[in-house]
Write an enzyme that holds these catalytic residues in place. Structure first.
Site, PDB file in Angstrom:
ATOM      1  N   GLU A  29      -2.898   5.267   5.255  1.00  0.00           N
ATOM      2  CA  GLU A  29      -3.163   3.871   5.607  1.00  0.00           C
ATOM      3  C   GLU A  29      -2.191   3.386   6.685  1.00  0.00           C
ATOM      4  OE1 GLU A  29      -3.123   1.716   1.923  1.00  0.00           O
ATOM      5  OE2 GLU A  29      -4.402   3.224   0.987  1.00  0.00           O
TER       6      GLU A  29
ATOM      7  N   ASP B 131      20.022  26.448 -33.827  1.00  0.00           N
ATOM      8  CA  ASP B 131      20.839  26.811 -34.976  1.00  0.00           C
ATOM      9  C   ASP B 131      20.084  27.865 -35.775  1.00  0.00           C
ATOM     10  OD1 ASP B 131      18.830  25.269 -36.069  1.00  0.00           O
ATOM     11  OD2 ASP B 131      20.132  24.259 -37.507  1.00  0.00           O
TER      12      ASP B 131
ATOM     13  N   ALA C 192       0.817  -1.208   0.000  1.00  0.00           N
ATOM     14  CA  ALA C 192       0.000   0.000   0.000  1.00  0.00           C
ATOM     15  C   ALA C 192       0.849   1.256   0.000  1.00  0.00           C
ATOM     16  CB  ALA C 192      -0.927   0.004   1.221  1.00  0.00           C
TER      17      ALA C 192
ATOM     18  N   THR D 106      -7.641   3.101  -5.448  1.00  0.00           N
ATOM     19  CA  THR D 106      -7.106   4.472  -5.435  1.00  0.00           C
ATOM     20  C   THR D 106      -5.877   4.630  -6.315  1.00  0.00           C
ATOM     21  OG1 THR D 106      -5.852   3.948  -3.417  1.00  0.00           O
ATOM     22  CG2 THR D 106      -8.011   4.970  -3.146  1.00  0.00           C
TER      23      THR D 106
ATOM     24  N   ASN E  92      -6.006   0.049  -1.972  1.00  0.00           N
ATOM     25  CA  ASN E  92      -4.853   0.405  -2.805  1.00  0.00           C
ATOM     26  C   ASN E  92      -5.157   0.224  -4.284  1.00  0.00           C
ATOM     27  OD1 ASN E  92      -2.064   1.294  -2.579  1.00  0.00           O
ATOM     28  ND2 ASN E  92      -1.527  -0.664  -3.492  1.00  0.00           N
TER      29      ASN E  92
END
Length: 873
Positions: free
Chosen positions: A681, A308, A262, A709, A706
């Site tokens: 978390e 250039d 996580a 998200t 996990n």
């Protein structure tokens, strides 16, 4: 290999008869083939290993092992695929970049004519050796470096090596460089260097270096090392605290491993790859093709743009811009070889009596001319033409067409050429003889003003010559290439032709140049507004470089750098204390261009270098971003570059920088979002037990949060639009951490808010005797989804509909985790009533408001002290 002095000595038997086959074979065995060879290729397994040893990739590999250890095979497969895709892309881009040196071989002539054993032979260019007698003619690619022993009106296009737009006359004793093209004439030369010792070989040696990592790769590598250390320490702490509190060893081991997964934003490589790929696609739509994905982000860091001149700031084609006669002077409109255009006298269209002397002058330049014009390959409906022959002579034909002179075919029919004295660097003029209707001979002469404005050549009075010399000097000082034109009529055909070069009448002067592109000045102004320093590096003459730099406002009006042009000789001699203080360089060679780029990089700048010739290849390769011209650039330049401009417009680079800043913004935005959620978390798992929540989350619940998200929602952040005003801010400092400029402060604040809101929801549910763990699980998800919406740079934009769609999808999957029996059983959740859902969902606006507030509470400061939000989520 280089020829000895004896090989180069003129008028020897060897130069007359050439080498013997036996001697050539011996030299070939000693020197090797006349080929530009690359270094030993890197084996595939070493390329793969180099990709896998990246710190962040190693963290992800560790996550694969951990997820397999806890039986989470789906996550292990997803993370493994991310590693596989990133490794494959990295290896493929490395291999493509290594093709730059190989492209040099294609520039050498496949065959060459040499004299051996007294006979002319057509041989493969690879078999040419030092000392060979080389025969060159119009259209030939020079097979090796050589010294001219005989030359008849030899004109060579060296633009691919020097960047100079005007072809160069070559006389006996002059040097021919491998890869250049003979535009006119014929010659005999003795080969002096082949293979690695030739001009192309030396450039190949400069190209043959490993490319360094981009600023983003450096930043992500540093972040990966920190993440690995911090994650390991926190997971060990959670594991130890759990054991102290009496939880089973197996439970805490699975929980610690889940937290490790996580805490690491394993979708970061996917987000980075997607953001780069989308940026590359948007750049392609704006005429910029990305050859190396990390270059997309690096563009956003560019602080110095070394450009250039020919074809980048200028049109890349000679144009007659000014015509002067003793009676009238005029300006000619139009660019390139486009016969359509206006003739302006004092800003108005030329009248009939004014146009007549201009036509007379330009008719002579069209007769005294060996070039031809023809419609472009795609037709001439748009007025575009291409040329064959000397670009300067093609420009004269174009100017003649603009003033209404007869077509070249008509002139050839009515004034056929009956004699000529070709241009050479000693006489510096060209003369042609033509039949007239009355049986006389028309003499047409053009050349350098100092070779034509001579009392011996002209019958004109001294005051007319003085006025012409003054005008020629004025035009030359403005960076024009000036030609003087004269004519006369003879009764008899002179022999030799040069006898006709006296007693002529001056018709006037023609001023040619390679004019700046219409939007060049505005593009450089946009660079300065974005905090990018433009620098002109050209192989052209200092006066030409100064004129172009003044026209595009690169040299300031009255500023300290006005007129300050440094030559390559100054750089080589060490006469410039600080190369980064100069804005215009002229007469530079590949090594000096490289030195200039390195000087800026040593000062900490992120450099972008534009170019189109072989001479630009090493600097394109060494710069942080190499930008090649796609339409007129050489293959070497394209292979050495990270970005290829299909429209050859410098303004496209500015658009690409805008996209680069957008990509970096989105990567940082995801990091703040993903890492704040991961930190929350871990904090929930650390603080929860102290507040009476024994084991706040199960391992499966952590992994599901996990996945929702950091997965679909996190990846969708890579397509977010740029922050408003990103191009009005200075580039970020090269040494700035990827979480610098206020990002880490926002990360901590958001982590604290998400942690507090989630624990508050859990404690409230516990006090109400609800399924507190499920409430906490849903609250943590809701708070993070609120954060992702609050971090958007433009809340109401429709440019990226995938982000709100992904948030909705994640919310539905979160509900599925509570109410779908299979998922509820696997994740150990319980269905919630309206009270529990309400407590959890309140956390979403808390996360949203916190994200909006921290955008203004922590602002970054740029290198110049300008406060802004560039790169801030």
């Amino acid at each position: 290999m280089t020829a000895s002095a004896a090989d180069r000595a003129p008028a020897t038997v060897r130069e007359t008869t050439g080498l013997t086959q036996e001697e050539a074979a011996r030299r070939l065995a000693d020197t090797g083939p006349n080929e530009v060879t690359a270094s030993k290729p890197v084996r595939l397994h070493k390329r793969v290993l180099a990709q896998l040893t990246d710190p962040l990739i190693m963290v992800l590999l560790g996550a694969v092992v951990l997820t397999l250890a806890i039986g989470d095979h789906p996550d292990a497969i997803v993370i493994g695929l991310v590693v596989l895709v990133n490794t494959t892309v990295g290896v493929a881009q490395e291999i493509r970049a290594d093709n730059a040196v190989a492209a040099l071989s294609a520039l050498t002539a496949p065959h060459a004519r040499v004299r051996r054993d007294g006979a002319v032979r057509d041989l493969p260019a690879a078999s040419i050796v030092p000392g060979d007698v080389l025969l060159v003619g119009e259209g030939d690619i020079v097979a090796a470096d050589a010294e001219l022993a005989e030359a008849s009106a030899v004109l060579v296009d060296e633009s691919m090596l020097t960047g100079e737009s005007v072809s160069v006359d070559k006389d006996p004793g002059a040097t021919l460089s491998a890869g250049t093209v003979v535009v006119r004439g014929r010659g005999v030369a003795v080969v002096t260097a082949t293979g690695a010792s030739s001009a192309l070989g030396r450039i190949a040696a400069l190209l043959d270096e490993r490319r360094e990592s981009t600023p983003l790769q450096h930043r992500l590598a540093a972040l990966g090392r920190v993440l690995a250390a911090v994650t390991l320490a926190l997971c060990v702490l959670v594991f130890a605290l759990g054991l102290v509190r009496g939880f089973p060893l197996g439970t805490m081991a699975v929980t610690a491993i889940s937290l490790a997964v996580a805490a690491v934003p394993e979708s970061l490589p996917a987000v980075v790859t997607l953001a780069l790929a989308l940026g590359a696609r948007r750049m392609a739509a704006r005429h910029a093709l990305v050859r190396r994905l990390p270059a997309v982000e690096t563009l956003g860091s560019v602080s110095v743009l070394a450009t250039d001149k020919t074809g980048t700031l200028t049109e890349g084609r000679m144009v007659v811009q000014h015509v002067w006669t003793p009676r009238v002077s005029a300006e000619l409109s139009g660019v390139g070889y486009e016969p359509e255009g206006e003739v302006l006298v004092a800003g108005r269209p030329a009248e009939a009596d004014e146009a007549e002397p201009l036509r007379e002058l330009l008719t002579v330049t069209a007769l005294c001319n060996d070039a031809t014009l023809r419609p472009a390959d795609d037709g001439a409906a748009d007025g575009r033409w291409t040329s064959l022959g000397d670009p300067m002579e093609a420009a004269l034909l174009t100017a003649a067409a603009k003033t209404g002179c007869p077509e070249p075919a008509e002139l050839s029919a009515t004034r056929p050429r009956i004699g000529e004295a070709p241009f050479d660097s000693l006489r510096r003029r060209m003369t042609t003889l033509h039949k007239t209707d009355g049986g006389g001979v028309l003499v047409c002469l053009k050349g350098a003003p100092e070779a034509v404005l001579d009392p011996v050549v002209l019958l004109d009075p001294p005051d007319a010559l003085a006025a012409a010399r003054q005008e020629a000097g004025s035009l030359a000082a403005r960076g024009f290439r000036v030609l003087a034109v004269a004519s006369g009529v003879r009764n008899d055909l002179p022999s030799p032709v040069t006898e006709a070069e006296s007693g002529l009448a001056l018709l006037g002067l023609v001023a040619l140049s390679d004019p700046p592109k219409p939007h060049a000045a505005a593009t450089l102004a946009a660079c300065r507004a974005a905090g990018i320093t433009p620098v002109l590096i050209t192989g052209d003459h200092p006066a030409t470089a100064r004129a172009v730099a003044t026209d595009v406002a690169l040299l300031g009006d009255g500023g300290e750098r006005e007129g300050h042009v440094v030559t390559g000789a100054d750089v080589a001699a060490g006469r410039v204390a600080d190369l980064t203080s100069v804005r215009v360089f002229a007469r530079t060679n590949p090594q000096q261009k490289l030195d200039i780029v390195e000087a800026w990089r040593a000062k900490g700048a992120v450099t972008a270098m534009t170019g189109d010739g072989v001479n630009d290849g090493p600097a394109l390769h060494r710069a942080d971003i190499g930008v090649a011209m796609g339409a007129r650039g050489t293959e070497v330049a394209r292979q050495a570059a990270d970005l290829v401009l299909t429209d050859d417009e410098l303004s496209t680079v500015v658009a690409a920088v805008d996209e680069g800043r957008r990509v970096y913004d989105n990567i940082r935005r995801f990091l703040v979002y993903g890492m704040s959620g991961g930190a929350a978390e871990i904090l929930v798992m650390l603080i929860g037990p102290m507040l009476g929540l024994p084991l706040p989350l199960r391992a499966g619940q952590i992994l599901w949060i996990n996945l929702l998200t950091h997965g679909l929602t996190g990846v969708a952040m890579g397509a977010e639009p740029a922050s408003p005003g990103a191009m009005r801010l200075p580039p970020r400092p090269p040494g700035q951490h990827i979480l610098g400029a206020g990002a880490w402060q926002r990360l901590l604040v958001l982590a604290a808010v998400v942690t507090t809101a989630s624990l508050g929801a859990g404690l409230t549910a516990q006090a109400l005797d609800l399924a507190w763990q499920s409430v906490l699980f849903l609250a943590l998800l809701a708070a993070q989804l609120g954060v992702v919406l609050g971090l958007r740079a433009r809340l109401l934009t429709r440019e990226n509909p995938f982000l709100p769609l992904s948030v909705l999808t994640s919310a539905l999957l979160a509900a599925a985790a509570l109410y779908v029996p299979f998922l509820s059983s696997v994740l150990e959740t319980e269905p919630l009533g309206w009270a529990g859902i309400g407590i959890a969902v309140v956390c979403a606006p808390a996360g949203f408001l916190a994200a909006r507030l921290v955008r203004t509470a922590f602002r970054g400061t740029g290198p110049t002290g300008t406060v802004g939000t560039q790169g801030l989520p």
